[in-house]
Enzyme design. Structure first.
Site, PDB file in Angstrom:
ATOM      1  N   GLU A  87      29.850  44.100  52.243  1.00 28.01           N
ATOM      2  CA  GLU A  87      30.065  44.527  51.296  1.00 28.01           C
ATOM      3  C   GLU A  87      30.686  46.157  51.837  1.00 28.01           C
ATOM      4  OE1 GLU A  87      31.558  43.527  47.559  1.00 28.01           O
ATOM      5  OE2 GLU A  87      29.265  41.575  47.680  1.00 28.01           O
ATOM      6  N   HIS A  99      36.003  39.547  47.654  1.00 22.66           N
ATOM      7  CA  HIS A  99      35.360  38.178  47.717  1.00 22.66           C
ATOM      8  C   HIS A  99      33.842  38.235  47.965  1.00 22.66           C
ATOM      9  CE1 HIS A  99      35.162  34.667  44.957  1.00 22.66           C
ATOM     10  NE2 HIS A  99      34.670  34.287  46.035  1.00 22.66           N
ATOM     11  N   GLU A 112      48.148  33.723  44.121  1.00 20.61           N
ATOM     12  CA  GLU A 112      46.431  32.616  44.624  1.00 20.61           C
ATOM     13  C   GLU A 112      45.301  32.798  44.056  1.00 20.61           C
ATOM     14  OE1 GLU A 112      44.511  28.781  47.039  1.00 20.61           O
ATOM     15  OE2 GLU A 112      46.599  30.521  47.723  1.00 20.61           O
ATOM     16  N   GLY A 147      30.201  49.460  40.303  1.00 21.86           N
ATOM     17  CA  GLY A 147      31.005  50.132  41.246  1.00 21.86           C
ATOM     18  C   GLY A 147      30.520  50.610  42.684  1.00 21.86           C
ATOM     19  N   MET A 167      37.257  42.327  37.385  1.00 23.86           N
ATOM     20  CA  MET A 167      36.914  41.024  36.950  1.00 23.86           C
ATOM     21  C   MET A 167      37.286  39.995  36.185  1.00 23.86           C
ATOM     22  SD  MET A 167      33.993  40.148  38.843  1.00 23.86           S
ATOM     23  CE  MET A 167      33.262  39.146  38.091  1.00 23.86           C
ATOM     24  N   ARG A 168      39.193  40.976  36.317  1.00 26.17           N
ATOM     25  CA  ARG A 168      40.113  40.170  35.152  1.00 26.17           C
ATOM     26  C   ARG A 168      40.985  39.488  36.349  1.00 26.17           C
ATOM     27  NH1 ARG A 168      39.424  39.255  29.746  1.00 26.17           N
ATOM     28  NH2 ARG A 168      41.685  39.132  29.446  1.00 26.17           N
ATOM     29  N   THR A 210      47.419  38.153  46.558  1.00 18.80           N
ATOM     30  CA  THR A 210      48.234  36.719  46.247  1.00 18.80           C
ATOM     31  C   THR A 210      48.482  36.732  44.551  1.00 18.80           C
ATOM     32  OG1 THR A 210      47.881  35.188  47.341  1.00 18.80           O
ATOM     33  CG2 THR A 210      49.457  36.671  48.074  1.00 18.80           C
TER      34      THR A 210
HETATM   35  C1  GRF Z   1      31.487  42.821  44.041  1.00 21.78           C
HETATM   36  O1  GRF Z   1      30.237  41.859  44.683  1.00 21.78           O
HETATM   37  C2  GRF Z   1      32.549  42.787  44.537  1.00 21.78           C
HETATM   38  O2  GRF Z   1      32.283  41.475  45.978  1.00 21.78           O
HETATM   39  C3  GRF Z   1      32.706  41.654  42.927  1.00 21.78           C
HETATM   40  O3  GRF Z   1      32.112  41.438  42.790  1.00 21.78           O
HETATM   41  C4  GRF Z   1      30.535  42.774  42.763  1.00 21.78           C
HETATM   42  C5  GRF Z   1      31.436  44.285  42.003  1.00 21.78           C
HETATM   43  O4  GRF Z   1      30.305  44.823  42.489  1.00 21.78           O
HETATM   44  N1  GRF Z   1      34.267  40.767  42.744  1.00 21.78           N
HETATM   45  P1  GRF Z   1      30.201  46.228  42.886  1.00 21.78           P
HETATM   46  O5  GRF Z   1      31.019  46.416  41.159  1.00 21.78           O
HETATM   47  O6  GRF Z   1      31.368  46.718  43.847  1.00 21.78           O
HETATM   48  O7  GRF Z   1      28.976  46.909  42.546  1.00 21.78           O
END
Ligand code: GRF
Length: 219
Positions: free
Chosen positions: A175, A109, A143, A12, A90-91, A141
């Site tokens: 990010e 991503h 895809e 998170g 992650m699903r 989307t």
């Molecule tokens: C991040 O690298 C994000 O890009 C990917 O999963 C990770 C999540 O990390 N989809 P967090 O749970 O925000 O620490």
């Protein structure tokens, strides 16, 4: 204020950046709920510490993928979101879910999409000998990791970096900056999806926005 629901599965850190910007007023949106498919996600704790309602729907409780999707969609809908933000969720969600929230669902991503969709992106950057690495915020989307791109941040891959070092650099330098910025743009109505294309301030985007477009609170 626009209502944001965040979907999580893990630590998170992206959620935390959104919570921090919401508290500071720079997100210009309120986070009204956090939903996880994993009970042990530290993201749930972060939500509770910020007094945001947090709930877990363990996917193993649903034998059929479609049942999980429906339960999650109902839980999300109950929070009446304007924006659904996937932050380390992650699903893979089915079309029925995605159609319900089409045009108002974002994902981040950890690669320069369309390069390296899927998992293990940092390893794959090293294996391929890529000169650059980055992260992408995109509309979701059907895809997988393929929706229209909103903003990308990137850097040159430093010599001798391991996958873990790349992951950390990407998280802190890219990010945690680009995701809150994208959500803020969307919350202000500056960002949308029209006929499958990203529109930013009324103009269709041919290439994603970049770190240079970040506003001061997100730099
Ligand atoms: C991040 O690298 C994000 O890009 C990917 O999963 C990770 C999540 O990390 N989809 P967090 O749970 O925000 O620490």
């Amino acid at each position: 204020m626009k209502r944001v629901v965040v979907l999580v599965s893990g630590g998170g850190r992206n959620l935390q950046a959104l919570l921090d910007h919401a508290a500071a007023g720079t997100l210009e949106a309120s986070i009204v709920g956090v939903l996880s498919n994993r009970a042990d996600a530290y993201a749930l704790e972060r939500a509770r510490l910020a007094n945001v309602p947090a709930m877990c729907l363990p996917h193993q409780n649903y034998p059929e993928r479609a049942d999980f999707d429906r339960a999650l969609a109902d839980a999300v809908s109950a929070l009446a979101p304007d924006i659904v933000v996937m932050a380390g969720f992650m699903r893979v969600l089915g079309d029925a879910f995605l159609e319900r929230f089409a045009g108002r669902m974002l994902n981040i991503h950890p690669s320069l999409l369309p390069r390296h969709p899927g998992l293990r992106t940092h390893d794959r950057v090293l294996e391929a000998g890529d000169l650059e690495h980055g992260a992408t915020v995109h509309f979701v989307t059907p895809e997988l990791d393929g929706g229209p791109r909103i903003i990308q941040g990137k850097f040159r891959v430093p010599a001798q970096h391991t996958a873990a070092m790349l992951a950390e650099k990407l998280m802190t330098e890219i990010e945690l900056r680009i995701y809150p910025q994208a959500v803020a743009w969307f919350a202000r109505g500056e960002l949308g999806l029209e006929a499958g294309r990203v529109k930013f301030r009324g103009v269709p985007l041919d290439t994603p926005l970049s770190l240079q477009d970040l506003e001061d609170p997100f730099r």
